[in-house]
Write a protein that holds these residues in place. Sequence first.
Motif, PDB file in Angstrom:
ATOM      1  N   ARG A  31       0.811  -1.220   0.000  1.00  0.00           N
ATOM      2  CA  ARG A  31       0.000   0.000   0.000  1.00  0.00           C
ATOM      3  C   ARG A  31       0.846   1.272   0.000  1.00  0.00           C
ATOM      4  O   ARG A  31       0.315   2.362  -0.138  1.00  0.00           O
ATOM      5  N   ALA A  32       2.151   1.147   0.131  1.00  0.00           N
ATOM      6  CA  ALA A  32       3.032   2.314   0.186  1.00  0.00           C
ATOM      7  C   ALA A  32       3.113   2.982  -1.189  1.00  0.00           C
ATOM      8  O   ALA A  32       3.130   2.308  -2.217  1.00  0.00           O
ATOM      9  N   PRO A  33       3.176   4.315  -1.203  1.00  0.00           N
ATOM     10  CA  PRO A  33       3.306   5.033  -2.477  1.00  0.00           C
ATOM     11  C   PRO A  33       4.554   4.576  -3.236  1.00  0.00           C
ATOM     12  O   PRO A  33       5.625   4.427  -2.653  1.00  0.00           O
ATOM     13  N   GLY A  34       4.404   4.313  -4.503  1.00  0.00           N
ATOM     14  CA  GLY A  34       5.526   3.918  -5.335  1.00  0.00           C
ATOM     15  C   GLY A  34       5.823   2.428  -5.365  1.00  0.00           C
ATOM     16  O   GLY A  34       6.622   1.963  -6.172  1.00  0.00           O
ATOM     17  N   CYS A  35       5.181   1.662  -4.486  1.00  0.00           N
ATOM     18  CA  CYS A  35       5.407   0.214  -4.475  1.00  0.00           C
ATOM     19  C   CYS A  35       4.614  -0.428  -5.605  1.00  0.00           C
ATOM     20  O   CYS A  35       3.406  -0.260  -5.702  1.00  0.00           O
ATOM     21  N   LEU A  36       5.306  -1.174  -6.454  1.00  0.00           N
ATOM     22  CA  LEU A  36       4.653  -1.882  -7.542  1.00  0.00           C
ATOM     23  C   LEU A  36       4.430  -3.354  -7.211  1.00  0.00           C
ATOM     24  O   LEU A  36       3.499  -3.975  -7.700  1.00  0.00           O
ATOM     25  N   ASP A  37       5.290  -3.916  -6.365  1.00  0.00           N
ATOM     26  CA  ASP A  37       5.137  -5.298  -5.931  1.00  0.00           C
ATOM     27  C   ASP A  37       6.034  -5.536  -4.723  1.00  0.00           C
ATOM     28  O   ASP A  37       7.108  -4.944  -4.608  1.00  0.00           O
ATOM     29  N   PHE A  38       5.598  -6.388  -3.821  1.00  0.00           N
ATOM     30  CA  PHE A  38       6.388  -6.761  -2.653  1.00  0.00           C
ATOM     31  C   PHE A  38       5.978  -8.164  -2.265  1.00  0.00           C
ATOM     32  O   PHE A  38       4.786  -8.474  -2.194  1.00  0.00           O
ATOM     33  N   ALA A  39       6.947  -9.040  -2.042  1.00  0.00           N
ATOM     34  CA  ALA A  39       6.638 -10.418  -1.680  1.00  0.00           C
ATOM     35  C   ALA A  39       7.691 -10.976  -0.740  1.00  0.00           C
ATOM     36  O   ALA A  39       8.872 -10.652  -0.851  1.00  0.00           O
ATOM     37  N   ILE A  40       7.238 -11.810   0.170  1.00  0.00           N
ATOM     38  CA  ILE A  40       8.110 -12.580   1.054  1.00  0.00           C
ATOM     39  C   ILE A  40       7.618 -14.016   0.955  1.00  0.00           C
ATOM     40  O   ILE A  40       6.421 -14.271   1.107  1.00  0.00           O
ATOM     41  N   SER A  41       8.539 -14.948   0.679  1.00  0.00           N
ATOM     42  CA  SER A  41       8.107 -16.334   0.493  1.00  0.00           C
ATOM     43  C   SER A  41       9.186 -17.309   0.950  1.00  0.00           C
ATOM     44  O   SER A  41      10.356 -16.964   1.049  1.00  0.00           O
ATOM     45  N   ALA A  42       8.750 -18.527   1.203  1.00  0.00           N
ATOM     46  CA  ALA A  42       9.672 -19.584   1.617  1.00  0.00           C
ATOM     47  C   ALA A  42      10.393 -20.155   0.405  1.00  0.00           C
ATOM     48  O   ALA A  42       9.795 -20.345  -0.651  1.00  0.00           O
ATOM     49  N   ASP A  43      11.672 -20.418   0.561  1.00  0.00           N
ATOM     50  CA  ASP A  43      12.444 -21.111  -0.462  1.00  0.00           C
ATOM     51  C   ASP A  43      11.942 -22.557  -0.531  1.00  0.00           C
ATOM     52  O   ASP A  43      11.711 -23.187   0.499  1.00  0.00           O
TER      53      ASP A  43
END
Length: 63
Positions: A31-43
Amino acid sequence: MVIVAGHVVVDPRQRESYLAECVSVVDQARRAPGCLDFAISADLVDVGRILSFERGEPQACTH
């Protein structure tokens, strides 16, 4: 566009709880201004490795 990718290492026994705690972080980042994508995932191979990925607009230079 700026892309930042990285990882952290956690105790494999704490992986699921760590990821669960990251849900609000991912939601807030997206939801931050300028963020196009953000992800955290398990290897999928290393159970102690958590991957992070962020894609966003570069910040305007103020100086």
